[in-house]
Design a protein around this motif. Structure first.
Motif, short mmCIF file in Angstrom:
data_model
loop_
_atom_site.label_atom_id
_atom_site.label_comp_id
_atom_site.label_asym_id
_atom_site.label_seq_id
_atom_site.Cartn_x
_atom_site.Cartn_y
_atom_site.Cartn_z
N ARG A 137 -59.61 -22.70 45.25
CA ARG A 137 -59.54 -23.16 43.86
C ARG A 137 -58.12 -23.01 43.31
O ARG A 137 -57.61 -23.89 42.61
CB ARG A 137 -60.54 -22.37 43.01
CG ARG A 137 -60.71 -22.90 41.60
CD ARG A 137 -61.86 -22.22 40.88
NE ARG A 137 -63.15 -22.63 41.43
CZ ARG A 137 -63.95 -21.86 42.14
NH1 ARG A 137 -63.61 -20.61 42.39
NH2 ARG A 137 -65.10 -22.31 42.59
N ILE A 138 -57.48 -21.90 43.63
CA ILE A 138 -56.10 -21.69 43.20
C ILE A 138 -55.17 -22.70 43.85
O ILE A 138 -54.28 -23.28 43.20
CB ILE A 138 -55.64 -20.25 43.54
CG1 ILE A 138 -56.42 -19.24 42.69
CG2 ILE A 138 -54.14 -20.08 43.33
CD1 ILE A 138 -56.17 -17.80 43.08
N MET A 139 -55.38 -22.96 45.13
CA MET A 139 -54.55 -23.92 45.86
C MET A 139 -54.68 -25.32 45.26
O MET A 139 -53.69 -26.05 45.14
CB MET A 139 -54.97 -23.93 47.33
CG MET A 139 -54.16 -24.86 48.21
SD MET A 139 -54.67 -24.72 49.94
CE MET A 139 -53.73 -26.07 50.66
N ALA A 140 -55.89 -25.69 44.87
CA ALA A 140 -56.11 -27.01 44.27
C ALA A 140 -55.32 -27.15 42.97
O ALA A 140 -54.66 -28.18 42.74
CB ALA A 140 -57.60 -27.21 44.00
N LYS A 141 -55.36 -26.12 42.14
CA LYS A 141 -54.61 -26.17 40.87
C LYS A 141 -53.11 -26.20 41.12
O LYS A 141 -52.36 -26.90 40.43
CB LYS A 141 -54.98 -24.96 40.01
CG LYS A 141 -56.41 -25.01 39.48
CD LYS A 141 -56.71 -23.91 38.47
CE LYS A 141 -56.76 -22.55 39.11
NZ LYS A 141 -57.18 -21.50 38.16
N MET A 142 -52.66 -25.46 42.13
CA MET A 142 -51.24 -25.42 42.46
C MET A 142 -50.74 -26.79 42.92
O MET A 142 -49.67 -27.25 42.49
CB MET A 142 -51.01 -24.37 43.54
CG MET A 142 -49.55 -24.18 43.94
SD MET A 142 -49.39 -22.87 45.19
CE MET A 142 -49.74 -21.42 44.20
N LEU A 143 -51.51 -27.45 43.78
CA LEU A 143 -51.11 -28.77 44.27
C LEU A 143 -51.11 -29.81 43.15
O LEU A 143 -50.32 -30.76 43.18
CB LEU A 143 -52.04 -29.21 45.40
CG LEU A 143 -51.96 -28.38 46.68
CD1 LEU A 143 -52.98 -28.85 47.71
CD2 LEU A 143 -50.55 -28.44 47.28
N LYS A 144 -51.96 -29.61 42.17
CA LYS A 144 -51.95 -30.51 41.02
C LYS A 144 -50.68 -30.30 40.19
O LYS A 144 -50.04 -31.26 39.73
CB LYS A 144 -53.20 -30.27 40.18
CG LYS A 144 -53.36 -31.27 39.03
CD LYS A 144 -52.93 -30.69 37.71
CE LYS A 144 -53.17 -31.67 36.57
NZ LYS A 144 -52.69 -31.16 35.27
N GLU A 145 -50.29 -29.06 39.99
CA GLU A 145 -49.12 -28.75 39.16
C GLU A 145 -47.83 -29.31 39.75
O GLU A 145 -46.93 -29.70 39.02
CB GLU A 145 -48.98 -27.23 38.98
CG GLU A 145 -50.00 -26.62 38.03
CD GLU A 145 -49.86 -27.12 36.62
OE1 GLU A 145 -48.72 -27.43 36.20
OE2 GLU A 145 -50.88 -27.21 35.91
N ILE A 146 -47.75 -29.36 41.08
CA ILE A 146 -46.52 -29.86 41.70
C ILE A 146 -46.60 -31.36 42.01
O ILE A 146 -45.71 -31.92 42.63
CB ILE A 146 -46.17 -29.07 42.98
CG1 ILE A 146 -47.24 -29.26 44.05
CG2 ILE A 146 -45.95 -27.61 42.66
CD1 ILE A 146 -46.91 -28.59 45.36
#
Length: 414
Positions: A137-146
């Protein structure tokens, strides 16, 4: 009224105060702002003139810098969330490497430089409760931010969400789940269950649909396979085309005793509870007993969550049964050794009434011997060895999903 505005062209955080209320001038002796983010000293007599001059400029700066501020702040919050996880140091490092790689490749493309393919499909290997879903879940949000993913959400599914009951049903169910996950991450828990049947099983159809979606939507979809390490490895080895599409493998180790104790304290703290020293000792004693057996029944953070929730319920019962005192804030927050002990009794009752999900595994040497015997039995010239069939059946029953499929199919020849 004070507001804070981010100013400057170098990308560094630089905040200064600006007063929008002209009446606030009387309360402060300095104000001022320029494009270099330098505070200017002004006499009190010039404050009003300076304020009017920069008021419009500040509003414009706030408008143009707000999106950038939100992006940087969002990524910072995600880093903080990742770092707040207990343990998992190697996992954190790998996730940050993935983020750095994806972001640099994006910047290289913008500069028209050669880039590596940013295929970020992953395999998360670990026992239950080791943080796989949380990290995904954290990885998904991170990939969205970048800017790698459009939405950054997580769709968590398992075999039942993909496999239908009749021909054609599976493909449609799988496409529906892929559609939900577009722009985010499709997280398939216990993915090897898709291949646990024979060649006619609908799970294999789901795999083919997922592989096609991964190819067609590589720029806006990340697929993560998750599950027990050995079962995942066997699942990937059984399908060479599948293994090559998942370049990132991340191992989630079992938590140590100290990590589990820290997770428990964290779970209590966010709920406004705290353990007494005696409760901490009781918890460590209980955790030691729980994790000393089979590693697949370790429980990890899931076990800790069950204990904390059960102990909170036990505390509520204990407090309401007491009539000789008046409840106060300290009583309402305190978890005692008695609460921990009661929670463990309750969990033991539940476990006793629940069938085991994972049968005992055979030692590697014994397994190899059994497979060799099975190969011999499948040779029609050796049918006199059928006295070992009972042992072989018991062995096959003990093998995990996926790993036994090929062996079972050979056994059907007899």
């Amino acid at each position: 009224m004070n507001i804070k505005i981010k100013i400057g062209t170098d990308g560094e955080t630089c905040w200064e105060n600006l007063y929008q209320d002209e009446n606030a001038i009387e309360n402060d002796a300095e104000i001022g702002i320029d494009n270099g983010c330098n505070l200017q000293e002004n006499s009190k007599n010039n404050l009003k003139e300076n304020l009017l001059k920069h008021k419009k400029q500040a509003a414009m700066l706030e408008k143009h810098t707000e999106p950038f501020r939100g992006e940087r702040q969002g990524l910072s919050d995600i880093y903080e969330e990742l770092e707040s996880l207990i343990g998992l140091e190697q996992v954190k490092k790998l996730i940050l490497e993935v983020q750095a790689f994806a972001e640099i490749q994006k910047l290289r493309r913008e500069q028209q430089l050669n880039t590596e393919g940013t295929v970020l499909h992953c395999v998360f290997k670990g026992n239950p409760g080791t943080g796989k879903t949380t990290v995904a879940r954290i990885m998904a949000k991170m990939l969205k931010e970048i800017g790698v993913l459009e939405k950054g959400h997580l769709v968590e599914i398992e075999r039942a969400d993909l496999v239908g009951e009749y021909i054609g049903h599976t493909a449609q169910k799988t496409r529906d789940q892929v559609k939900k996950a577009m722009g985010g991450v499709l997280f398939i828990d216990e993915a090897y269950a898709l291949a646990r049947g024979d060649q006619k099983d609908f799970g294999r159809e789901a795999i083919e649909v997922i592989l096609k979606a991964m190819e067609d939507h590589r720029d806006n979809l990340v697929v993560i396979l998750a599950g027990y390490p050995k079962e995942i490895d066997y699942f990937l080895d059984s399908n060479p085309g599948l293994k090559s599409r998942f370049p990132l493998h991340i191992d989630f180790p079992d938590y140590s005793l100290s990590d589990l104790a820290a997770i428990a304290e964290q779970m209590y703290a966010v709920r406004d509870y705290r353990m007494t020293q005696e409760a901490k000792a009781a918890l460590k004693q209980s955790l030691t007993a729980c994790i000393s057996g089979d590693s697949q029944n370790h429980g990890n953070a899931r076990l800790v969550r069950n204990i904390t929730e059960a102990s909170i319920r036990a505390q509520a019962v204990r407090l309401l049964e007491r009539t000789d005192w008046q409840l106060n804030k300290n009583n309402l927050m305190e978890i005692t050794a008695e609460d921990i002990q009661q929670s463990m009794k309750r969990l033991a009752q539940i476990e006793k009434s629940t069938p085991k999900e994972n049968p005992t595994r055979m030692a590697g040497q014994q397994k190899n011997e059994m497979v060799h015997q099975l190969n011999q039995l499948c040779n029609l010239s050796n049918l006199s060895n059928l006295s070992n069939v009972t042992q072989l059946i018991e062995y096959l029953q003990q093998m995990p999903y996926g790993e036994a499929d090929e062996t079972k199919q050979r056994f059907e020849v007899i």
